[in-house]
Design a protein around this motif. Structure first.
Motif, short mmCIF file in Angstrom:
data_model
loop_
_atom_site.label_atom_id
_atom_site.label_comp_id
_atom_site.label_asym_id
_atom_site.label_seq_id
_atom_site.Cartn_x
_atom_site.Cartn_y
_atom_site.Cartn_z
N TYR A 301 0.80 -1.22 0.00
CA TYR A 301 0.00 0.00 0.00
C TYR A 301 0.84 1.28 0.00
CZ TYR A 301 -4.27 -2.65 0.65
OH TYR A 301 -5.33 -3.51 0.46
N LEU A 302 1.97 1.25 0.69
CA LEU A 302 2.71 2.51 0.84
C LEU A 302 3.75 2.72 -0.25
CD1 LEU A 302 3.02 2.50 4.74
CD2 LEU A 302 1.30 3.63 3.32
N PHE A 303 4.38 1.62 -0.69
CA PHE A 303 5.36 1.78 -1.78
C PHE A 303 4.73 1.51 -3.15
CE2 PHE A 303 8.31 1.10 1.82
CZ PHE A 303 8.96 2.31 1.72
N ASP A 304 3.46 1.12 -3.13
CA ASP A 304 2.73 0.99 -4.39
C ASP A 304 3.50 0.14 -5.40
OD1 ASP A 304 0.68 1.59 -6.28
OD2 ASP A 304 1.96 3.11 -7.17
N ILE A 305 4.05 -0.97 -4.94
CA ILE A 305 4.94 -1.77 -5.78
C ILE A 305 4.22 -2.32 -7.03
CG2 ILE A 305 6.17 -3.99 -5.85
CD1 ILE A 305 7.73 -1.77 -4.47
N LYS A 306 4.85 -2.06 -8.18
CA LYS A 306 4.36 -2.62 -9.45
C LYS A 306 5.50 -3.47 -10.03
CE LYS A 306 0.76 0.48 -10.12
NZ LYS A 306 0.27 0.70 -8.77
N ASP A 307 5.14 -4.36 -10.97
CA ASP A 307 6.18 -5.23 -11.52
C ASP A 307 7.24 -4.48 -12.32
OD1 ASP A 307 6.13 -7.84 -10.57
OD2 ASP A 307 4.23 -8.20 -11.61
N THR A 308 6.92 -3.27 -12.73
CA THR A 308 7.89 -2.49 -13.51
C THR A 308 8.83 -1.68 -12.62
OG1 THR A 308 6.07 -0.94 -13.66
CG2 THR A 308 6.56 -2.23 -15.64
N ASP A 309 8.61 -1.70 -11.32
CA ASP A 309 9.41 -0.85 -10.44
C ASP A 309 10.81 -1.40 -10.17
OD1 ASP A 309 7.91 1.46 -9.70
OD2 ASP A 309 6.51 0.14 -8.65
N ILE A 310 11.73 -0.47 -10.02
CA ILE A 310 13.04 -0.83 -9.47
C ILE A 310 13.18 0.03 -8.23
CG2 ILE A 310 15.53 -0.91 -9.87
CD1 ILE A 310 14.91 -1.49 -12.73
N TYR A 311 13.18 -0.67 -7.12
CA TYR A 311 13.04 -0.02 -5.82
C TYR A 311 14.38 0.00 -5.10
CZ TYR A 311 11.95 -0.19 -0.79
OH TYR A 311 11.93 0.01 0.56
N TRP A 312 14.70 1.16 -4.51
CA TRP A 312 15.95 1.24 -3.76
C TRP A 312 15.72 1.85 -2.38
CZ3 TRP A 312 20.52 5.13 -4.77
CH2 TRP A 312 21.60 4.79 -3.93
N CYS A 313 16.00 1.04 -1.38
CA CYS A 313 16.03 1.53 0.00
C CYS A 313 17.50 1.57 0.37
CB CYS A 313 15.26 0.57 0.92
SG CYS A 313 15.62 0.79 2.66
N THR A 314 17.98 2.73 0.79
CA THR A 314 19.42 2.88 0.98
C THR A 314 19.92 2.32 2.31
OG1 THR A 314 19.18 5.07 1.94
CG2 THR A 314 19.42 4.96 -0.46
N ALA A 315 19.03 1.78 3.13
CA ALA A 315 19.45 1.28 4.45
C ALA A 315 20.27 0.00 4.32
CB ALA A 315 18.23 1.00 5.31
N ASP A 316 21.10 -0.23 5.31
CA ASP A 316 21.85 -1.48 5.40
C ASP A 316 20.94 -2.56 6.00
OD1 ASP A 316 25.05 -2.30 5.64
OD2 ASP A 316 23.74 -3.43 7.00
N VAL A 317 21.17 -3.81 5.63
CA VAL A 317 20.31 -4.86 6.19
C VAL A 317 20.54 -5.07 7.69
CG1 VAL A 317 19.84 -6.16 4.08
CG2 VAL A 317 21.88 -6.70 5.43
N GLY A 318 21.55 -4.42 8.23
CA GLY A 318 21.81 -4.50 9.67
C GLY A 318 20.80 -3.72 10.51
N TRP A 319 19.96 -2.92 9.88
CA TRP A 319 18.94 -2.16 10.62
C TRP A 319 17.56 -2.73 10.30
CZ3 TRP A 319 21.74 0.46 13.82
CH2 TRP A 319 22.95 1.01 13.40
N ILE A 320 16.57 -2.35 11.08
CA ILE A 320 15.21 -2.85 10.83
C ILE A 320 14.72 -2.40 9.45
CG2 ILE A 320 13.97 -0.93 11.94
CD1 ILE A 320 12.91 -4.63 12.11
#
Ligand code: PRX
Length: 656
Positions: A301-320
């Motif tokens: 709902y919040l990131f509105d993910i579609k199959d055409t998206d390329i999504y980048w969250c800059t956080a490290d996997v060491g954080w929640i």
């Protein structure tokens, strides 16, 4: 609560923001919800009848192997969701996509700091995760065992997390920037059997020697039977015979098929450590079904993910943020996730924007501190690159100041991308308050409205509603599926910290106020936790590290506003009588603290003082120190101070 003063100071700073930005019509056309009325209806139903709401969400969004008997139980402040059901998080993040067109879609696109790239499709991810899970089994791990992951931001970190989830091994990811002592403490607290690490990782053009840190930590972790080492930098490392094994040597012999085992809904998925008001960091325990549901649905709902998206969250996997919005929520939705290993401004200041243009990134999720440091670098970088692929922007980790919000909106989002300012915590597992892009009008600096099933309340310390714009303590009235279940090994502390501070509601530790539109404005921590560059640090944690330095008698740490990092660290130190101040001492103390905790905890300023201001009962009055560190003077209430001469001494120091 020692710093009630700061609650008022920060409220003031956001009250003057009146700008409102309406949803972008183009974006809204393809958004999952039609308008705010649909949200309001769904929200009301989620609050009125949470069991029915979440049950429906679970059916629509998650694959269970066996259906649950009971949707929700709440006993001794321990939540149980979907009891009686079985499922597997790794199956939901990988296998279920293989029977769809997503089979050969990129799951991960990764770029290393030196510039190389890797693309891993869902089918390839299945093989890699299976081989890794088989390797874990070969090393003797089984459901319920714990494994620590201490890695640079490379695909193997994600593969290892999903492999653990596949066979029910509980992971505890320790951020690669933490010191060996922090790693040791976390391994000891969670009794990990295995450590997965790498020879090193690249950051700012040099290699970070992670295996050396891991070796140091493992000197005092008798529970660790094996250390699996990923070759990343290729530098020479010590491999302890009988304990250390190379990932690539072991994994080649493993089958690329491994069953995702059915696990009970409440099976522990991971433990993640975060700083609190007192004592050592606490290991928040998240479990399988509720966490997966919360991260999946918020992502949808919040990131509105579609199959055409390329999504980048800059956080490290060491954080929640990395757990929920690099790995679990995204892969569960079958998204393409971009990951970048290194420093944001290496080798040039425009590295971020260059990568967005090169990979045609469509959704960017980052922290206000990063935005503020980019503002300082000027607009040249972002203007040089084609950022037209971006369609949605998000922020997380700390309050965003309106100036940074506007810059993000104009220079990066070109006034067309909605911005979601998402408020949540390690404890909450997934986003709790955020605009719904496409339907919620936004106001710079406000996280706006609650997500489904989240019932916030702004209360006074006695539990009565805090009225008006003055603000109060942000609480959540009822349990939700993705909440942490306990502090690992210390349920009493969990109850006390979160559910008894204000009786019967979840206490967030943040201050907030609500405006006339019902929008929430988060004002930051109201306890002794500071937020440096979006990362949580307990002042006590830094103090306990500092007092182990041979020259230090006492230490009090406070946060003070920092234009880039949100807050900076100021340490007031009294030295032991026999110690003479020399030039290198401050530097030495600073190094000592970072050695104990990690670079994150490096003080911005160390002040020597003859004494610390205390109450008659001996409690350090951090409030006064905070005021002094921030404004250079003390005007606040000093009536409870035990020895007034201390004030003069502190002021004298300030004038030096
Ligand atoms: O103070 C709030 C701040 O970050 C704290 C949670 O930190 P952590 O558990 O490390 O998780 C960070 C990422 C979810 C909160 O108590 N915080 C987080 N997001 C926001 C925020 N403060 C204001 N606005 C936000 N959007």
């Amino acid at each position: 609560m020692s710093n009630k003063g700061s609650l008022e100071v920060s409220i003031d700073s956001v009250l003057h923001e009146n700008r409102k930005f309406h949803p972008n019509k183009e974006f809204a056309k393809n958004y999952i919800l039609k308008d705010l009325n649909v949200y309001k209806k769904l929200y009301q139903s989620s609050i009125k009848n949470p069991k029915a709401f979440w049950e429906k969400m679970a059916i629509q969004n998650i694959v269970f192997f066996k259906k649950w008997r009971t949707v929700f139980k709440w006993k001794d402040y321990k939540a149980e969701w979907f009891t009686g059901g079985t499922l597997n998080v790794s199956f939901n993040c990988i296998d279920r996509h293989l029977i769809t067109e997503r089979k050969n879609k990129a799951a991960l696109i990764w770029e290393g700091e030196p510039g190389e790239t890797r693309t891993i499709t869902y089918q390839q991810l299945y093989s890699e995760v299976s081989r890794c899970a088989n390797m874990l089994k070969s090393l003797g791990l089984k459901a319920g065992d714990k494994a620590a992951i201490y890695m640079p931001l490379i695909p193997e970190a994600v593969i290892a997390m999903l492999a653990c989830a596949r066979i029910g091994v509980v992971h505890t990811v320790v951020f690669g920037g933490f010191s060996s002592n922090s790693l040791r403490d976390r391994i000891q607290d969670s009794n990990c059997k295995l450590l997965i690490t790498a020879d090193g990782g690249f950051r700012k053009g040099t290699s970070v020697k992670m295996k050396d840190m891991a070796d140091e930590a493992c000197k005092e972790t008798p529970t660790i039977k094996n250390v699996v080492v990923v070759k990343r930098t290729g530098e020479k490392v010590n491999m302890k015979l009988g304990r250390d094994v190379w990932w690539h040597e072991l994994i080649v012999n493993e089958s690329n098929q491994c069953e995702a085992i059915p696990l009970p809904s409440e099976h522990p998925l991971f433990i993640l450590y975060t700083s609190g008001t007192t004592g050592k960091p606490k290991g928040l325990l998240h479990t399988t079904a509720g966490y997966l549901l919360g991260t999946t649905v918020t992502t949808k709902y919040l990131f509105d993910i579609k199959d055409t998206d390329i999504y980048w969250c800059t956080a490290d996997v060491g954080w929640i943020t990395g757990h929920s919005y690099v790995v679990y929520g995204l892969l569960s939705n079958g998204a393409t996730v971009f990951m970048y290993e290194g420093a944001p401004t290496y080798p040039e200041a425009d590295r971020f924007w260059k990568m967005i243009a090169a990979h045609r990134i469509t959704i960017l999720y980052t922290a206000p501190t990063a935005i503020r440091s980019f503002i300082r670098l000027g607009n040249e970088g972002p203007l040089k690159h084609d950022l037209s692929s971006l369609r949605l922007l998000g922020t997380v980790g700390e309050p965003i100041n309106p100036e940074a919000w506007i810059w993000y909106h104009e220079v990066i989002g070109k006034k067309k991308c909605p911005i979601i300012d998402t408020w949540w915590q390690t404890e909450t597992g997934a986003i709790m308050i955020s605009p719904f892009p496409g339907i919620t009008s936004t106001k710079p600096g406000s996280a706006t409205l609650p997500f489904f099933g989240v019932e916030p309340a702004i209360l006074n310390k006695d539990g009565t509603p805090a009225k008006g714009t003055k603000g109060g303590y942000l609480c959540i009235k009822k349990p939700w599926p993705h909440m942490a279940r306990t502090i690992y090994g210390d349920h009493e502390r969990f109850k006390k910290t979160y559910w008894k501070e204000i009786d019967g509601v979840y206490f967030t530790g943040d201050g907030a106020h609500q405006d006339r539109d019902g929008y929430y404005w988060i004002m930051g921590r109201v306890d002794d936790v500071i937020n440096v560059s979006g990362h949580r640090l307990g002042t006590m944690e830094i103090e306990s590290a500092a007092v182990q330095h041979p020259s230090i008698a006492e230490c009090a740490v406070v946060g003070r506003p920092d234009p880039i990092r949100g807050q900076g660290i100021v340490a007031f130190v009294t030295l032991k009588k026999s110690v003479a101040v020399n030039e290198g001492l401050k530097d030495d103390i600073s190094k000592f603290i970072t050695h104990e905790i990690g670079n994150l905890a490096r003080p911005d300023e160390i002040r020597f003082t003859e004494a610390l201001p205390k109450t008659r009962s001996g409690k350090i009055m951090r409030r006064l120190l905070r005021e002094l560190a921030t404004t250079g003077t003390i005007k606040g209430d000093t009536t409870t101070l035990e020895d007034f001469s201390v004030l003069e001494k502190l002021r004298e120091k300030d004038e030096e």
